[in-house]
Design a protein around this motif. Structure first.
Motif, PDB file in Angstrom:
ATOM      1  N   PHE A   9      33.598  29.246  62.470  1.00  0.00           N
ATOM      2  CA  PHE A   9      33.647  30.686  62.214  1.00  0.00           C
ATOM      3  C   PHE A   9      32.621  31.076  61.148  1.00  0.00           C
ATOM      4  O   PHE A   9      31.945  32.106  61.256  1.00  0.00           O
TER       5      PHE A   9
ATOM      6  N   SER B 142      45.587  26.654  65.111  1.00  0.00           N
ATOM      7  CA  SER B 142      45.761  25.549  64.156  1.00  0.00           C
ATOM      8  C   SER B 142      46.719  25.947  63.037  1.00  0.00           C
ATOM      9  O   SER B 142      47.598  25.162  62.646  1.00  0.00           O
TER      10      SER B 142
ATOM     11  N   GLY C 179      33.378  25.251  66.432  1.00  0.00           N
ATOM     12  CA  GLY C 179      34.453  26.177  66.784  1.00  0.00           C
ATOM     13  C   GLY C 179      35.206  25.730  68.020  1.00  0.00           C
ATOM     14  O   GLY C 179      36.433  25.821  68.088  1.00  0.00           O
ATOM     15  N   THR C 180      34.469  25.234  69.035  1.00  0.00           N
ATOM     16  CA  THR C 180      35.120  24.760  70.261  1.00  0.00           C
ATOM     17  C   THR C 180      35.990  23.541  69.984  1.00  0.00           C
ATOM     18  O   THR C 180      37.130  23.457  70.444  1.00  0.00           O
TER      19      THR C 180
ATOM     20  N   GLY D 109      40.724  29.293  67.314  1.00  0.00           N
ATOM     21  CA  GLY D 109      41.044  27.960  66.802  1.00  0.00           C
ATOM     22  C   GLY D 109      41.742  28.016  65.453  1.00  0.00           C
ATOM     23  O   GLY D 109      42.666  27.245  65.184  1.00  0.00           O
ATOM     24  N   ILE D 110      41.283  28.937  64.583  1.00  0.00           N
ATOM     25  CA  ILE D 110      41.951  29.102  63.282  1.00  0.00           C
ATOM     26  C   ILE D 110      43.405  29.527  63.475  1.00  0.00           C
ATOM     27  O   ILE D 110      44.318  29.017  62.824  1.00  0.00           O
TER      28      ILE D 110
ATOM     29  N   ALA E 180      36.172  30.377  67.807  1.00  0.00           N
ATOM     30  CA  ALA E 180      36.446  29.774  66.491  1.00  0.00           C
ATOM     31  C   ALA E 180      37.617  30.470  65.814  1.00  0.00           C
ATOM     32  O   ALA E 180      38.468  29.814  65.194  1.00  0.00           O
TER      33      ALA E 180
ATOM     34  N   SER F 223      37.537  24.805  62.891  1.00  0.00           N
ATOM     35  CA  SER F 223      37.476  26.205  63.309  1.00  0.00           C
ATOM     36  C   SER F 223      36.923  27.087  62.195  1.00  0.00           C
ATOM     37  O   SER F 223      36.143  28.007  62.443  1.00  0.00           O
TER      38      SER F 223
ATOM     39  N   GLY G 148      41.805  20.632  63.197  1.00  0.00           N
ATOM     40  CA  GLY G 148      41.450  21.814  63.976  1.00  0.00           C
ATOM     41  C   GLY G 148      41.185  23.021  63.100  1.00  0.00           C
ATOM     42  O   GLY G 148      40.259  23.799  63.355  1.00  0.00           O
TER      43      GLY G 148
ATOM     44  N   GLY H  31      37.306  22.692  67.148  1.00  0.00           N
ATOM     45  CA  GLY H  31      38.456  23.112  66.348  1.00  0.00           C
ATOM     46  C   GLY H  31      39.519  23.773  67.193  1.00  0.00           C
ATOM     47  O   GLY H  31      40.726  23.528  67.003  1.00  0.00           O
ATOM     48  N   PHE H  32      39.110  24.605  68.152  1.00  0.00           N
ATOM     49  CA  PHE H  32      40.084  25.258  69.029  1.00  0.00           C
ATOM     50  C   PHE H  32      40.845  24.237  69.876  1.00  0.00           C
ATOM     51  O   PHE H  32      42.086  24.294  69.984  1.00  0.00           O
TER      52      PHE H  32
END
Length: 225
Positions: free
Chosen positions: A61, A82, A23-24, A78-79, A75, A57, A53, A26-27
């Motif tokens: 998640f 992105s 999650g990190t 990040g979604i 997370a 994320s 990303g 991806g963010f």
């Protein structure tokens, strides 16, 4: 008799550190892609960043939902960043394609060459079109499926889709740029396969498993159509 001294209270255990590397990552990756996405020309590097990303994320998640990781909020952020970066990338590509199309349409057309007893060359009986078919196959269901439906920025999304799934659209021929894209998230078990066919020819394919995301996109013109 000596009195016993009470033992000092035990020191509390330190709080567990957050665990959500996916999650990190991806963010951070999605945020960098979002920063680059509005910049002309340089923004081309944002495409892989926001896609990676988004995938990381979503995986982070999903792990947090199962209790295998913390930082669920990061997370989710990040979604969001992105996805926003991906939308900006698509809008920029569409704007560039429209500018190219407008420039081409503003050029004077060459006069038709007519032959005796025959209609002018290039005079069609009807407007030519491309047939685009999006396909998603696999086991079980897809969490979400998103696809462009006008060759530009308009898109549609379906959720909890039973597989196999297929959608056909028609796009006019002769435009300088026409974007086709399909993004599908796997449902958590098994794997999925996405593909794009244009006039019966497969131009893009991708695969994903678990909670992964399969993405296929491209420009019809770049594939010789």
């Amino acid at each position: 008799m000596t009195s016993q001294q009470p033992y000092p209270p035990a020191a509390p255990y330190p709080a567990a550190l957050p665990r959500n590397g996916l999650g990190t990552a991806g963010f951070v990756t999605g945020l960098i892609g979002l920063v680059f996405s509005p910049i002309p020309f340089i923004g081309v590097v944002a495409w892989p960043l926001v896609i990676v990303g988004l995938i990381l994320s979503i995986l982070g998640f999903a792990r947090a939902n199962k209790g295998g990781a913390t930082n669920k909020g990061l997370a989710l952020a990040g979604i969001i960043v992105s996805a926003l970066g991906l939308v900006i990338c698509i809008v920029w590509v569409a704007a560039f394609g429209k500018a190219v199309t407008d420039t081409a349409n503003s050029l004077p057309a060459a006069p038709p060459v007519a032959s005796l007893g025959a209609p002018a060359a290039g005079a069609p009986n009807g407007a030519a079109k491309h047939t685009v078919v999006y396909k998603v196959t696999g086991t079980g269901k897809a969490g979400t499926i998103s696809y462009t439906n006008d060759g530009m920025t308009s898109s549609s999304t379906e959720s909890n889709v039973k597989l196999p799934w297929q959608k056909s659209i028609e796009l006019p021929d002769g435009q300088a740029f026409q974007l086709v894209s399909v993004i599908a998230q796997a449902g958590g078990s098994g794997s999925i396969h996405v593909s794009i066919e244009v006039d019966g020819k497969v131009i893009k394919e991708a695969d994903a498993s678990g909670y992964g995301v399969a993405t296929a996109n491209g420009d019809i013109g770049s594939f010789g159509h």
